[in-house]
Design a protein around this motif. Structure first.
Motif, PDB file in Angstrom:
ATOM      1  N   THR A 128       7.808  19.478   1.581  1.00 19.81           N
ATOM      2  CA  THR A 128       9.188  19.007   1.439  1.00 19.81           C
ATOM      3  C   THR A 128       9.310  17.518   1.736  1.00 19.81           C
ATOM      4  OG1 THR A 128      10.014  21.188   2.088  1.00 19.81           O
ATOM      5  CG2 THR A 128      11.554  19.341   2.247  1.00 19.81           C
ATOM      6  N   VAL A 129       8.566  17.047   2.720  1.00 22.36           N
ATOM      7  CA  VAL A 129       8.614  15.626   3.084  1.00 22.36           C
ATOM      8  C   VAL A 129       7.684  14.799   2.195  1.00 22.36           C
ATOM      9  CG1 VAL A 129       8.156  13.949   4.922  1.00 22.36           C
ATOM     10  CG2 VAL A 129       9.234  16.147   5.467  1.00 22.36           C
ATOM     11  N   GLY A 130       6.489  15.307   1.955  1.00 23.15           N
ATOM     12  CA  GLY A 130       5.481  14.530   1.249  1.00 23.15           C
ATOM     13  C   GLY A 130       5.755  14.314  -0.223  1.00 23.15           C
ATOM     14  N   LEU A 131       6.331  15.308  -0.889  1.00 20.75           N
ATOM     15  CA  LEU A 131       6.569  15.182  -2.331  1.00 20.75           C
ATOM     16  C   LEU A 131       7.526  14.050  -2.670  1.00 20.75           C
ATOM     17  CD1 LEU A 131       6.034  16.223  -5.160  1.00 20.75           C
ATOM     18  CD2 LEU A 131       7.850  17.928  -4.823  1.00 20.75           C
ATOM     19  N   PRO A 132       8.732  13.998  -2.099  1.00 21.35           N
ATOM     20  CA  PRO A 132       9.627  12.891  -2.450  1.00 21.35           C
ATOM     21  C   PRO A 132       9.129  11.536  -1.958  1.00 21.35           C
ATOM     22  CG  PRO A 132      10.595  14.226  -0.699  1.00 21.35           C
ATOM     23  CD  PRO A 132       9.394  14.969  -1.193  1.00 21.35           C
ATOM     24  N   LEU A 133       8.498  11.498  -0.772  1.00 19.45           N
ATOM     25  CA  LEU A 133       8.011  10.228  -0.242  1.00 19.45           C
ATOM     26  C   LEU A 133       6.930   9.627  -1.141  1.00 19.45           C
ATOM     27  CD1 LEU A 133       7.719  10.652   3.644  1.00 19.45           C
ATOM     28  CD2 LEU A 133       9.268   9.162   2.380  1.00 19.45           C
ATOM     29  N   ASN A 134       5.979  10.434  -1.550  1.00 23.65           N
ATOM     30  CA  ASN A 134       4.886   9.921  -2.374  1.00 23.65           C
ATOM     31  C   ASN A 134       5.318   9.667  -3.811  1.00 23.65           C
ATOM     32  OD1 ASN A 134       2.137   9.872  -0.844  1.00 23.65           O
ATOM     33  ND2 ASN A 134       3.141  11.741  -0.149  1.00 23.65           N
ATOM     34  N   ALA A 135       6.215  10.500  -4.328  1.00 22.70           N
ATOM     35  CA  ALA A 135       6.734  10.258  -5.673  1.00 22.70           C
ATOM     36  C   ALA A 135       7.516   8.938  -5.702  1.00 22.70           C
ATOM     37  CB  ALA A 135       7.623  11.416  -6.117  1.00 22.70           C
ATOM     38  N   ALA A 136       8.351   8.712  -4.682  1.00 19.44           N
ATOM     39  CA  ALA A 136       9.114   7.456  -4.617  1.00 19.44           C
ATOM     40  C   ALA A 136       8.188   6.264  -4.418  1.00 19.44           C
ATOM     41  CB  ALA A 136      10.131   7.533  -3.484  1.00 19.44           C
ATOM     42  N   SER A 137       7.169   6.422  -3.557  1.00 19.86           N
ATOM     43  CA  SER A 137       6.223   5.333  -3.318  1.00 19.86           C
ATOM     44  C   SER A 137       5.465   4.974  -4.587  1.00 19.86           C
ATOM     45  CB  SER A 137       5.228   5.724  -2.216  1.00 19.86           C
ATOM     46  OG  SER A 137       5.888   5.942  -0.995  1.00 19.86           O
ATOM     47  N   LEU A 138       5.035   5.995  -5.324  1.00 21.88           N
ATOM     48  CA  LEU A 138       4.307   5.734  -6.570  1.00 21.88           C
ATOM     49  C   LEU A 138       5.199   5.028  -7.575  1.00 21.88           C
ATOM     50  CD1 LEU A 138       1.687   6.119  -8.156  1.00 21.88           C
ATOM     51  CD2 LEU A 138       2.559   8.350  -8.908  1.00 21.88           C
ATOM     52  N   TRP A 139       6.449   5.456  -7.665  1.00 19.96           N
ATOM     53  CA  TRP A 139       7.383   4.811  -8.603  1.00 19.96           C
ATOM     54  C   TRP A 139       7.621   3.355  -8.218  1.00 19.96           C
ATOM     55  CZ3 TRP A 139      12.317   2.710  -7.833  1.00 19.96           C
ATOM     56  CH2 TRP A 139      12.993   2.343  -9.009  1.00 19.96           C
ATOM     57  N   ASP A 177       1.109   8.174   4.646  1.00 17.91           N
ATOM     58  CA  ASP A 177       0.592   7.099   3.808  1.00 17.91           C
ATOM     59  C   ASP A 177       1.678   6.149   3.292  1.00 17.91           C
ATOM     60  OD1 ASP A 177      -2.103   7.632   4.057  1.00 17.91           O
ATOM     61  OD2 ASP A 177      -2.139   9.044   2.386  1.00 17.91           O
ATOM     62  N   PRO A 178       2.900   6.639   2.958  1.00 16.55           N
ATOM     63  CA  PRO A 178       3.952   5.693   2.549  1.00 16.55           C
ATOM     64  C   PRO A 178       4.248   4.614   3.586  1.00 16.55           C
ATOM     65  CG  PRO A 178       4.564   7.897   1.878  1.00 16.55           C
ATOM     66  CD  PRO A 178       3.312   8.036   2.706  1.00 16.55           C
ATOM     67  N   LEU A 179       4.049   4.905   4.879  1.00 14.41           N
ATOM     68  CA  LEU A 179       4.216   3.863   5.897  1.00 14.41           C
ATOM     69  C   LEU A 179       3.190   2.759   5.715  1.00 14.41           C
ATOM     70  CD1 LEU A 179       4.861   5.932   9.151  1.00 14.41           C
ATOM     71  CD2 LEU A 179       6.515   4.596   7.847  1.00 14.41           C
ATOM     72  N   LEU A 180       1.996   3.140   5.282  1.00 16.92           N
ATOM     73  CA  LEU A 180       0.947   2.165   5.021  1.00 16.92           C
ATOM     74  C   LEU A 180       1.368   1.219   3.908  1.00 16.92           C
ATOM     75  CD1 LEU A 180      -2.000   1.216   5.528  1.00 16.92           C
ATOM     76  CD2 LEU A 180      -2.720   2.913   3.837  1.00 16.92           C
ATOM     77  N   TYR A 181       2.002   1.759   2.867  1.00 15.06           N
ATOM     78  CA  TYR A 181       2.463   0.908   1.774  1.00 15.06           C
ATOM     79  C   TYR A 181       3.531  -0.062   2.263  1.00 15.06           C
ATOM     80  CZ  TYR A 181       0.665   5.140  -0.495  1.00 15.06           C
ATOM     81  OH  TYR A 181      -0.091   6.221  -0.847  1.00 15.06           O
ATOM     82  N   PHE A 182       4.429   0.439   3.108  1.00 16.10           N
ATOM     83  CA  PHE A 182       5.536  -0.393   3.589  1.00 16.10           C
ATOM     84  C   PHE A 182       5.026  -1.561   4.415  1.00 16.10           C
ATOM     85  CE2 PHE A 182       8.719  -1.461   6.808  1.00 16.10           C
ATOM     86  CZ  PHE A 182       9.807  -1.760   6.005  1.00 16.10           C
ATOM     87  N   PHE A 183       4.092  -1.310   5.335  1.00 12.11           N
ATOM     88  CA  PHE A 183       3.578  -2.375   6.187  1.00 12.11           C
ATOM     89  C   PHE A 183       2.625  -3.299   5.437  1.00 12.11           C
ATOM     90  CE2 PHE A 183       4.650   0.686   9.675  1.00 12.11           C
ATOM     91  CZ  PHE A 183       5.576  -0.137  10.302  1.00 12.11           C
ATOM     92  N   SER A 184       2.047  -2.823   4.342  1.00 13.56           N
ATOM     93  CA  SER A 184       1.130  -3.664   3.586  1.00 13.56           C
ATOM     94  C   SER A 184       1.862  -4.733   2.795  1.00 13.56           C
ATOM     95  CB  SER A 184       0.294  -2.808   2.624  1.00 13.56           C
ATOM     96  OG  SER A 184      -0.555  -1.946   3.334  1.00 13.56           O
ATOM     97  N   PHE A 185       3.099  -4.429   2.399  1.00 15.54           N
ATOM     98  CA  PHE A 185       3.872  -5.369   1.597  1.00 15.54           C
ATOM     99  C   PHE A 185       5.183  -5.685   2.299  1.00 15.54           C
ATOM    100  CE2 PHE A 185       1.568  -3.097  -1.930  1.00 15.54           C
ATOM    101  CZ  PHE A 185       0.744  -4.160  -2.243  1.00 15.54           C
ATOM    102  N   ASP A 186       5.354  -6.966   2.705  1.00 11.47           N
ATOM    103  CA  ASP A 186       6.670  -7.377   3.200  1.00 11.47           C
ATOM    104  C   ASP A 186       7.721  -7.160   2.108  1.00 11.47           C
ATOM    105  OD1 ASP A 186       5.787  -8.058   5.634  1.00 11.47           O
ATOM    106  OD2 ASP A 186       5.999 -10.218   5.415  1.00 11.47           O
ATOM    107  N   GLY A 187       7.299  -7.347   0.861  1.00 10.12           N
ATOM    108  CA  GLY A 187       8.232  -7.216  -0.256  1.00 10.12           C
ATOM    109  C   GLY A 187       8.113  -5.885  -0.962  1.00 10.12           C
ATOM    110  N   PHE A 188       7.901  -4.801  -0.220  1.00  5.27           N
ATOM    111  CA  PHE A 188       7.699  -3.488  -0.832  1.00  5.27           C
ATOM    112  C   PHE A 188       8.855  -3.098  -1.740  1.00  5.27           C
ATOM    113  CE2 PHE A 188       7.843   1.233  -0.632  1.00  5.27           C
ATOM    114  CZ  PHE A 188       6.641   1.481  -1.242  1.00  5.27           C
ATOM    115  N   TRP A 189      10.097  -3.457  -1.347  1.00  7.83           N
ATOM    116  CA  TRP A 189      11.266  -3.068  -2.126  1.00  7.83           C
ATOM    117  C   TRP A 189      11.684  -4.152  -3.113  1.00  7.83           C
ATOM    118  CZ3 TRP A 189      12.521   1.857  -1.678  1.00  7.83           C
ATOM    119  CH2 TRP A 189      12.162   2.531  -0.504  1.00  7.83           C
ATOM    120  N   LYS A 190      10.960  -5.270  -3.126  1.00  3.15           N
ATOM    121  CA  LYS A 190      11.355  -6.374  -3.985  1.00  3.15           C
ATOM    122  C   LYS A 190      10.757  -6.244  -5.374  1.00  3.15           C
ATOM    123  CE  LYS A 190      11.630  -9.502  -0.019  1.00  3.15           C
ATOM    124  NZ  LYS A 190      11.117 -10.754   0.582  1.00  3.15           N
ATOM    125  N   ARG A 191      11.209  -7.167  -6.262  1.00  2.00           N
ATOM    126  CA  ARG A 191      10.672  -7.191  -7.613  1.00  2.00           C
ATOM    127  C   ARG A 191       9.259  -7.740  -7.608  1.00  2.00           C
ATOM    128  NH1 ARG A 191      13.052  -3.683 -10.900  1.00  2.00           N
ATOM    129  NH2 ARG A 191      15.305  -3.709 -10.600  1.00  2.00           N
TER     130      ARG A 191
END
Length: 293
Positions: free
Chosen positions: A31-42, A266-280
Motif C-alpha cells: 500500500t505504501v510502496g506502490l504509490p511512492l515508487n510509481a510517483a518517484s518513477l514518474w 528508496d524514494p527518500l534516497l531520490y529526494f536527498f540525492s536531488f535538491d531539485g527533485f520536484w523541479k523541472r
C-alpha cells in the motif's frame, strides 16, 4: 488425548495469527510502496533528464522496487487464505522477483554511492567516466547478471517443488537436505556491494571534511552524507540479514517481510540525492551539480 488436541488447536491458532500478521505486513508495504515508487518513477522520468548517471540508476532502482511491490499482492493472498492457486511456475517467478529486488537494489545503490564518490573525490578526473552511456552499460550488465543467475536458480527451485510435490508457495513442508552452491551467490554479492559502500562512505566523508568546510555548502554536504548513511542502513537492515539467513534452518518469512520494506524507503534516497527533485529538468540539473560539487 485432550492435551494433544489442545496443543494442536494452539498451534493452529498461533499459525493463523502469524499468517494474518504476514498478510498485514506485506499488504502495508504494498500500500505504501506502490504509490511512492510509481510517483518517484514518474517524477524521475518527467522532470529529470536521463543524462545524469544518478538519475539512470534511480530510475532502474524504482523499476526494481515496482516489480517487487506487484508480487506482494500474491503473498498477501497466500497468507490471508492459506492457499496458492497459481501453480509452481508462478511461485518460481514471484520468488525470483524478490531475489532480484535484493540483488539489483544492492547493485544500483552501490552504483549511486560510486557515482557520488567519483563526483566528490575525483570531480575532474571522473567526468569521462560519469556519463549516461556508461551508466546505461552498467545497468544493462546488472540486469543481465541477475537474469543469468535466475536461470539455474529457477530450474533448481522447480525441481525442489516437483520432487517434494509442494502445492503451496513461500511456506514449505520440507527442507532441502543441504545448501545448494547457488545459495552463495546472493550473500557474496551483497557483502561485496556493502564493502564498496563502506569504502565510498569513508572516502567521501574524509573529502568533505577537508575540502568542503565553507558554511555556504553545509546543507549540501549533509545531504550527501545522508545518502551514504541511508545506503549503509539499507544493507545492514534489509539486504544482509535475509541474504545470510539461507545458512540458518529457520523460517525466512519475517526477514523477507523486513527486506521488502526497502522499497518504501528508496524514494527518500531520490529526494536527498536531488535538491531539485520536484523541479523541472533544467533546474534539477543545476541542483544536482551543486549537490555533488
Amino acid at each position: 488425548m485432550r492435551n494433544m488436541l489442545n496443543g494442536t488447536l494452539e498451534d493452529g491458532t498461533e499459525r493463523d495469527m502469524r499468517s494474518a500478521g504476514y498478510a498485514l505486513a506485506f499488504g502495508s508495504v504494498m500500500t505504501v510502496g506502490l504509490p511512492l515508487n510509481a510517483a518517484s518513477l514518474w517524477i524521475l522520468l518527467s522532470r529529470h533528464n536521463l543524462k545524469s548517471p544518478s538519475a539512470i540508476f534511480m530510475v532502474n532502482l524504482a523499476v526494481s522496487d515496482l516489480l517487487l511491490v506487484v508480487t506482494l499482492s500474491m503473498r498477501v493472498y497466500f497468507y490471508a487464505t492459506g492457499a496458492w492457486p497459481l501453480g509452481s511456475i508462478a511461485c518460481v517467478c514471484v520468488t525470483m522477483l524478490f531475489r532480484n529486488n535484493i540483488r539489483t537494489s544492492s547493485i544500483f545503490i552501490t552504483f549511486i554511492s560510486a557515482d557520488r564518490l567519483l563526483a566528490v573525490v575525483y570531480p575532474l578526473r571522473s567526468r569521462h567516466l560519469r556519463t549516461a552511456s556508461n551508466a546505461w552499460k552498467a545497468v544493462a550488465l546488472a540486469w543481465l547478471l541477475v537474469v543469468v543467475v535466475n536461470v539455474p536458480e529457477s530450474v533448481d527451485f522447480s525441481r525442489f517443488l516437483d520432487q517434494y510435490n509442494e502445492s503451496t508457495c513461500f511456506e514449505f513442508r520440507h527442507r532441502r537436505p543441504g545448501i545448494p552452491a547457488l545459495a552463495y551467490v546472493q550473500p557474496v554479492l551483497v557483502l561485496a556491494m556493502l564493502a564498496v559502500n563502506i569504502v565510498s562512505t569513508v572516502l567521501v566523508s574524509l573529502t568533505l571534511r577537508t575540502r568542503l568546510n565553507d558554511s555556504a555548502r553545509v546543507n549540501n554536504k549533509v545531504n550527501v552524507m545522508l545518502i551514504f548513511a541511508m545506503n549503509l542502513m539499507m544493507f545492514a537492515v534489509f539486504f544482509l540479514p535475509v541474504s545470510l539467513a539461507v545458512f540458518v534452518k529457520s523460517s525466512l518469512t519475517p526477514l523477507i517481510c523486513l527486506a521488502s520494506v526497502n522499497c518504501c524507503l528508496d524514494p527518500l534516497l531520490y529526494f536527498f540525492s536531488f535538491d531539485g527533485f520536484w523541479k523541472r529538468k533544467e533546474e534539477a540539473d543545476t541542483s544536482v551539480t551543486r549537490v555533488v560539487g
